[in-house]
Design a protein around this motif. Structure first.
Motif, PDB file in Angstrom:
ATOM      1  N   LEU A 348       0.805  -1.333   0.011  1.00  0.00           N
ATOM      2  CA  LEU A 348       0.103  -0.142   0.114  1.00  0.00           C
ATOM      3  C   LEU A 348       0.885   1.196  -0.007  1.00  0.00           C
ATOM      4  CD1 LEU A 348      -2.502   1.373   0.306  1.00  0.00           C
ATOM      5  CD2 LEU A 348      -2.674   1.114   2.981  1.00  0.00           C
ATOM      6  N   PHE A 349       2.065   1.240   0.846  1.00  0.00           N
ATOM      7  CA  PHE A 349       2.631   2.452   0.736  1.00  0.00           C
ATOM      8  C   PHE A 349       3.589   2.675  -0.554  1.00  0.00           C
ATOM      9  CE2 PHE A 349       3.312   2.028   5.534  1.00  0.00           C
ATOM     10  CZ  PHE A 349       2.695   3.182   5.871  1.00  0.00           C
ATOM     11  N   LEU A 420      12.143  -5.071   6.979  1.00  0.00           N
ATOM     12  CA  LEU A 420      10.953  -4.166   6.436  1.00  0.00           C
ATOM     13  C   LEU A 420      11.417  -3.124   5.661  1.00  0.00           C
ATOM     14  CD1 LEU A 420       9.111  -4.164  10.105  1.00  0.00           C
ATOM     15  CD2 LEU A 420       8.086  -5.177   7.708  1.00  0.00           C
ATOM     16  N   LEU A 421      12.760  -2.426   5.968  1.00  0.00           N
ATOM     17  CA  LEU A 421      13.425  -1.313   5.238  1.00  0.00           C
ATOM     18  C   LEU A 421      13.555  -1.827   3.748  1.00  0.00           C
ATOM     19  CD1 LEU A 421      14.352   1.388   4.806  1.00  0.00           C
ATOM     20  CD2 LEU A 421      16.856   0.476   5.724  1.00  0.00           C
ATOM     21  N   GLY A 422      14.189  -3.310   3.680  1.00  0.00           N
ATOM     22  CA  GLY A 422      14.410  -3.720   2.359  1.00  0.00           C
ATOM     23  C   GLY A 422      12.897  -4.181   1.682  1.00  0.00           C
ATOM     24  N   ALA A 423      11.900  -4.651   2.215  1.00  0.00           N
ATOM     25  CA  ALA A 423      10.635  -4.718   1.590  1.00  0.00           C
ATOM     26  C   ALA A 423      10.206  -3.580   1.198  1.00  0.00           C
ATOM     27  CB  ALA A 423       9.640  -5.343   2.828  1.00  0.00           C
ATOM     28  N   SER A 424      10.104  -2.319   1.910  1.00  0.00           N
ATOM     29  CA  SER A 424       9.720  -1.280   1.499  1.00  0.00           C
ATOM     30  C   SER A 424      10.548  -0.655   0.320  1.00  0.00           C
ATOM     31  CB  SER A 424       9.834  -0.200   2.489  1.00  0.00           C
ATOM     32  OG  SER A 424       8.893  -0.186   3.641  1.00  0.00           O
ATOM     33  N   LEU A 425      11.878  -0.751   0.285  1.00  0.00           N
ATOM     34  CA  LEU A 425      12.468  -0.262  -0.854  1.00  0.00           C
ATOM     35  C   LEU A 425      12.208  -1.075  -2.040  1.00  0.00           C
ATOM     36  CD1 LEU A 425      15.947   0.857   0.759  1.00  0.00           C
ATOM     37  CD2 LEU A 425      13.992   2.331   0.177  1.00  0.00           C
ATOM     38  N   ALA A 426      11.825  -2.616  -1.927  1.00  0.00           N
ATOM     39  CA  ALA A 426      11.690  -3.404  -3.026  1.00  0.00           C
ATOM     40  C   ALA A 426      10.542  -2.913  -3.900  1.00  0.00           C
ATOM     41  CB  ALA A 426      11.362  -4.819  -2.454  1.00  0.00           C
ATOM     42  N   GLN A 427       9.608  -2.003  -3.329  1.00  0.00           N
ATOM     43  CA  GLN A 427       8.541  -1.253  -4.177  1.00  0.00           C
ATOM     44  C   GLN A 427       8.852  -0.515  -5.059  1.00  0.00           C
ATOM     45  OE1 GLN A 427       5.339  -2.638  -3.585  1.00  0.00           O
ATOM     46  NE2 GLN A 427       6.544  -4.172  -2.153  1.00  0.00           N
ATOM     47  N   LEU A 428      10.222  -0.177  -5.226  1.00  0.00           N
ATOM     48  CA  LEU A 428      10.735   1.142  -5.949  1.00  0.00           C
ATOM     49  C   LEU A 428      10.473   0.883  -7.290  1.00  0.00           C
ATOM     50  CD1 LEU A 428      13.640   2.637  -3.968  1.00  0.00           C
ATOM     51  CD2 LEU A 428      11.389   3.764  -4.417  1.00  0.00           C
ATOM     52  N   PRO A 429      11.040  -0.464  -7.924  1.00  0.00           N
ATOM     53  CA  PRO A 429      10.902  -0.760  -9.491  1.00  0.00           C
ATOM     54  C   PRO A 429       9.532  -0.284  -9.764  1.00  0.00           C
ATOM     55  CG  PRO A 429      12.037  -2.446  -8.624  1.00  0.00           C
ATOM     56  CD  PRO A 429      11.726  -1.500  -7.142  1.00  0.00           C
ATOM     57  N   ALA A 430       8.448  -0.881  -9.363  1.00  0.00           N
ATOM     58  CA  ALA A 430       7.093  -0.459  -9.534  1.00  0.00           C
ATOM     59  C   ALA A 430       6.627   1.035  -9.551  1.00  0.00           C
ATOM     60  CB  ALA A 430       5.938  -1.235  -8.863  1.00  0.00           C
ATOM     61  N   VAL A 431       7.231   1.507  -8.607  1.00  0.00           N
ATOM     62  CA  VAL A 431       7.005   3.147  -8.389  1.00  0.00           C
ATOM     63  C   VAL A 431       7.578   3.895  -9.611  1.00  0.00           C
ATOM     64  CG1 VAL A 431       7.337   5.095  -6.805  1.00  0.00           C
ATOM     65  CG2 VAL A 431       6.748   2.802  -5.862  1.00  0.00           C
ATOM     66  N   TRP A 432       8.939   3.660  -9.808  1.00  0.00           N
ATOM     67  CA  TRP A 432       9.653   4.135 -10.807  1.00  0.00           C
ATOM     68  C   TRP A 432       9.061   3.946 -12.331  1.00  0.00           C
ATOM     69  CZ3 TRP A 432      15.281   2.886  -8.742  1.00  0.00           C
ATOM     70  CH2 TRP A 432      15.405   3.694  -7.401  1.00  0.00           C
ATOM     71  N   THR A 433       8.490   2.600 -12.376  1.00  0.00           N
ATOM     72  CA  THR A 433       7.776   2.374 -13.726  1.00  0.00           C
ATOM     73  C   THR A 433       6.623   3.446 -13.692  1.00  0.00           C
ATOM     74  OG1 THR A 433       8.467   0.327 -13.836  1.00  0.00           O
ATOM     75  CG2 THR A 433       6.720   0.659 -15.017  1.00  0.00           C
ATOM     76  N   LEU A 434       5.691   3.547 -13.045  1.00  0.00           N
ATOM     77  CA  LEU A 434       4.807   4.551 -13.053  1.00  0.00           C
ATOM     78  C   LEU A 434       5.181   5.960 -13.248  1.00  0.00           C
ATOM     79  CD1 LEU A 434       1.975   3.110 -10.703  1.00  0.00           C
ATOM     80  CD2 LEU A 434       2.031   2.991 -13.009  1.00  0.00           C
ATOM     81  N   ALA A 435       6.293   6.445 -12.475  1.00  0.00           N
ATOM     82  CA  ALA A 435       6.903   7.519 -12.757  1.00  0.00           C
ATOM     83  C   ALA A 435       7.414   7.723 -14.067  1.00  0.00           C
ATOM     84  CB  ALA A 435       7.997   7.901 -11.670  1.00  0.00           C
ATOM     85  N   GLY A 436       8.159   6.726 -14.571  1.00  0.00           N
ATOM     86  CA  GLY A 436       8.746   6.789 -15.953  1.00  0.00           C
ATOM     87  C   GLY A 436       7.666   6.893 -17.207  1.00  0.00           C
ATOM     88  N   LEU A 437       6.241   6.235 -16.721  1.00  0.00           N
ATOM     89  CA  LEU A 437       5.314   6.342 -17.748  1.00  0.00           C
ATOM     90  C   LEU A 437       4.650   7.810 -17.571  1.00  0.00           C
ATOM     91  CD1 LEU A 437       3.137   5.324 -19.646  1.00  0.00           C
ATOM     92  CD2 LEU A 437       1.643   4.736 -17.444  1.00  0.00           C
ATOM     93  N   ALA A 438       4.979   8.528 -16.518  1.00  0.00           N
ATOM     94  CA  ALA A 438       4.377  10.119 -16.287  1.00  0.00           C
ATOM     95  C   ALA A 438       5.339  10.884 -17.377  1.00  0.00           C
ATOM     96  CB  ALA A 438       4.423  10.476 -14.967  1.00  0.00           C
TER      97      ALA A 438
END
Length: 522
Positions: A348-349, A420-438
């Motif tokens: 969710l984060f 938990l820090l690693g789990a949170s940062l593991a979301q970055l590829p998906a976040v960056w993909t949507l940012a890249g689309l923008a």
């Protein structure tokens, strides 16, 4: 000339411009609540199961801080408990966006000055904006009331009015903040900060008492919506508080708008030369976006602290309900309820961080269309270097806020920081993909750049609501978040993460090439 002359024309213009936004927000917000009865009935089909859920949630202070206390174990009462706060937050966000869009945004771009040269009264633009917000919140209230009428007409009407009324409280608050600042972004930020404070006050009050009568709860408009107590012996008089706040804030906004010129504000923007730390494109982008990044950072840290404390009560949420357990496992993995809950919150984060990243990228688009970028680019500053400054904030800022969310989760859950820090940062590829689309949309099709918000919103809906609706995995995989491992609880799988990262890099590269080759958009 009357001060409201031209209101009808401006209101029709506002509704035409928001002919997509308003129906979508109304259907999503109202539909979320209206569909809640069917979802909860499928999970807790008997009166005994609902009574057990109500008892366990009432006894759990962490869950009360998030959802509020349970006032009734009827199906309608559980819908009000589960969805009223979040529906009110969604209505508030939509309302403040609509009002600022048709007031301070219009002044900042200069369009309002052109309109005011005609037969337009001083208070007409503000009145039109509030009428657009009223149309939005009326639609939400009607959808909620009609969708839950089967659970009790009085309770459904009370819940609809509470949600729609809360939206109008923040619409009129945004009308006030729009008078104080020359920046539409800051006006939205001030109203959003007030909404965040309202949520914190309600959460703190409800965490301390299960009755909903804490002083802190009553200081929050979200607490007022909760204390209407739909489907639990409705308190109709609480709606008078909401109506009173709307009228007072409307009067204040009208009074302030009559005492300033178009484009002016009561909080003057501080001038300053671009020297020292502001002499580069990256430094300027940081200066423009640091306030928003600070707000997101504090919100993610606080959210991590709240959700981490709730993880221990995950078993209380599910109990012996096999369907609820299956939903959690689809969202967060099948490696224990606590890990599944934490993985769900981490995901969710990540999906919310994508909203920050998209907004940060589109800040460059806003600088361009407002005409502020053109003087910078008329000199020796190249387009790529100018755009890169904003992209560094977007991509680096998303990593920062996710790291803070992981830190908050680890601190309040009491587990080690690393997983938990690693789990949170593991979301970055998906976040960056949507940012890249923008970035690609902004560069290649500037007029379609705001569609990046819609893509991010669809991904959020797929990840958060899709498992509960039992959507096929093929549909869930349309979101980049559907390809990431469910952490913590599973082993890290690097293939999808590296693929998404490469895709994000390609999207950014394509967008920057397009920005360099096209004309500046105004």
């Amino acid at each position: 000339m009357n001060t409201t002359t031209g209101t009808g024309t401006l209101a029709r213009l506002a509704l035409r411009r928001d002919r997509v936004m308003i129906p979508v927000w109304a259907l999503v917000t109202g539909g979320l609540v209206a569909s809640g009865a069917g979802s909860l009935e499928g999970l807790y089909g008997t009166a005994a199961e609902r009574a057990e859920l109500a008892a366990s949630m009432t006894a759990n202070s962490s869950m009360r801080s998030f959802y509020g206390p349970v006032f009734s174990d009827s199906l309608g009462g559980l819908v009000a408990w589960r969805f009223s706060t979040f529906a009110a937050v969604l209505a508030a966000i939509a309302s403040l966006l609509v009002v600022v869009r048709h007031t301070r945004d219009e002044e900042e771009t200069g369009r309002q000055e052109l309109l005011s040269a005609g037969a337009v009264g001083r208070r007409a633009p503000l009145t039109a904006a509030l009428l657009a917000a009223l149309a939005l919140n009326t639609a939400i209230a009607l959808i909620v009331s009609a969708g839950l009428a089967g659970q009790g007409a009085a309770g459904a009407l009370a819940l609809g009015l509470a949600v729609g009324g809360t939206g109008m409280v923040f619409a009129t608050l945004a009308a006030v903040t729009a008078q104080f600042t020359e920046s539409a972004r800051l006006a939205r930020g001030l109203a959003a900060a007030a909404l965040g404070l309202a949520f914190v006050l309600r959460a703190a009050g409800d965490a301390g008492t299960a009755s909903g009568d804490s002083v802190l709860t009553w200081l929050s408009p979200l607490g007022w919506a909760e204390n209407v107590r739909a489907f639990a012996g409705e308190r109709w008089w609480v709606l008078l508080l909401i109506a009173g706040a709307v009228m007072v804030q409307t009067a204040v906004a009208y009074g302030l708008t009559a005492r300033r010129d178009v484009g002016a504000s009561f909080l003057a923007t501080r001038p300053g030369p671009a020297e020292g730390r502001l002499a580069s494109a990256g430094a300027l982008a940081w200066r423009l976006q640091r306030g928003a990044l600070l707000g997101w950072s504090l919100g993610f840290l606080f959210g991590g602290l709240v959700f981490g404390g709730m993880a221990a009560g995950a078993a209380d949420i599910v109990g012996d309900n096999a369907q609820a357990r299956e939903i959690f496992e689809r969202m967060g993995g099948a490696h224990g309820l606590t890990n599944a809950f934490l993985a769900t919150m981490v995901s969710l984060f990540g999906m919310i961080a994508a909203l920050f990243a998209v907004g940060s990228v589109l800040r460059a688009h806003g600088e361009e269309t407002s005409g502020r970028a053109e003087p910078l680019l008329a000199g020796s500053l190249g387009r790529i270097r100018w755009a890169t400054g904003h992209l560094l904030v977007a991509f680096g800022g998303s990593a920062l806020i996710l790291a803070l969310a992981g830190l908050g989760l680890a601190l309040s859950h009491g587990s080690g920081l690393g997983p938990l820090l690693g789990a949170s940062l593991a979301q970055l590829p998906a976040v960056w993909t949507l940012a890249g689309l923008a970035v690609l949309l902004w560069g290649a099709v500037p007029k379609a750049a705001p569609a990046a918000w819609g893509v991010a919103g669809v991904c959020l809906a797929l990840g958060w609501i899709g498992p509960a609706l039992d959507l096929p995995q093929a549909v869930l995989d349309l979101s980049p978040f559907g390809h990431l491992p469910k952490l913590p609880g599973q082993d890290m799988v690097w293939g999808p993460a590296l693929t998404l990262t490469a895709l994000a890099a390609a999207l950014v590269a394509g967008g920057l090439v397009a920005v360099r080759r096209r004309d500046v958009q105004l």
